[in-house]
Design an enzyme around this catalytic site. Structure first.
Site, PDB file in Angstrom:
ATOM      1  N   GLY A   1      15.258   8.317  19.506  1.00 25.20           N
ATOM      2  CA  GLY A   1      14.869   7.066  18.701  1.00 25.20           C
ATOM      3  C   GLY A   1      14.866   5.923  19.226  1.00 25.20           C
ATOM      4  O   GLY A   1      15.749   5.654  20.315  1.00 25.20           O
TER       5      GLY A   1
ATOM      6  N   THR B   1      14.762  -1.842  12.483  1.00 23.71           N
ATOM      7  CA  THR B   1      15.318  -0.403  12.360  1.00 23.71           C
ATOM      8  C   THR B   1      16.839  -0.275  12.174  1.00 23.71           C
ATOM      9  O   THR B   1      17.456  -1.020  12.673  1.00 23.71           O
ATOM     10  CB  THR B   1      14.953   0.340  13.529  1.00 23.71           C
ATOM     11  OG1 THR B   1      13.887   1.109  13.171  1.00 23.71           O
ATOM     12  CG2 THR B   1      15.354   0.766  14.582  1.00 23.71           C
TER      13      THR B   1
END
Length: 182
Positions: A56, A12
Site C-alpha cells: 500500500g 490516505t
C-alpha cells in the site's frame, strides 16, 4: 499546506496487520487536494509476487506507482526475498538522483513480515506486526494495537475496524475501505 506554491495533495491511511499466520492490508479511499475532497474511492493497495505480498502507499500517486514497480522488480531480482528487496529499494530510493525526489511511503505485508519502506532509506519492521502510513496512520495504529491486545479478531477484521476508527477521527481518511488478505 502547500508544496512548491501549489495545494498539497493529501491522501490516505494504510494499515497492515499480521495475526495467526495471516496478513491483511487495507486503506481508505479518500484523496484530498488542499481542503477539498476530490475522490472517495481511490485504490491504494496492490498484490505482488503471485499474490503473496500486499503493498500500500501514501503520498504522491505517480511517485508511489513508480516505487511499487521498482519494488516488484527487486522482488523478482532477489527471488521473492521480501526484506532483501525492501532494503535494495530503499538504498536505490535514497541514492538515485531521480528516485530520491519521489515523495511516497510504502507499507508491505506478507504472512511472515510487515515492513514500512521510506525514501529516507529506512526499512522498518515493527515488532508487533502492525504497519501504518499516511495521514490517519497514528489513529489506525493505536486502534489496531488495542484490538490486537484486547480481542481475538482476525487480521482482516482488525484492519477494517481500525481504519473505520481512523476515519471517524482524521479528516483526510474516509470509510470507503479496500482490503486484501494473504
Amino acid at each position: 499546506m502547500e508544496r512548491y506554491g501549489k495545494p498539497e495533495l493529501r491522501a490516505t491511511t494504510v494499515l497492515g496487520v499480521i495475526r495467526n499466520g495471516k496478513a491483511a492490508l487495507g486503506s481508505d479511499g479518500q484523496m484530498t487536494l488542499g481542503n477539498t475532497v476530490i475522490k472517495h474511492s481511490t485504490r491504494k493497495i496492490r498484490r505482488l509476487r503471485q499474490a503473496q505480498i500486499v503493498t500500500g502507499f501514501a503520498g504522491a500517486t505517480a511517485d508511489a506507482v513508480t516505487l511499487l514497480d521498482r519494488f516488484e522488480e527487486k522482488l523478482q531480482t532477489y527471488g521473492g526475498l521480501l526484506e532483501r528487496a525492501a532494503v535494495e529499494l530503499a538504498r536505490d530510493w535514497r541514492t538515485d538522483k531521480y528516485l530520491r525526489r519521489l515523495e511516497a511511503m510504502l507499507a508491505v505485508v506478507s504472512p511472515e513480515k510487515a515492513l514500512i519502506i521510506s525514501g529516507t532509506g529506512d526499512v522498518i519492521e515493527p515488532e508487533d506486526g502492525i504497519v501504518a502510513i499516511g495521514s490517519g496512520s497514528m489513529f489506525a495504529l493505536a486502534a489496531a494495537r488495542s484490538l490486537m491486545k484486547h480481542t481475538d479478531l482476525n487480521a482482516a477484521d482488525i484492519v477494517r475496524e481500525s481504519l473505520l476508527i481512523a476515519a471517524d477521527i482524521c479528516i483526510y481518511t474516509n470509510d470507503h475501505i479496500v482490503l486484501e488478505e494473504v
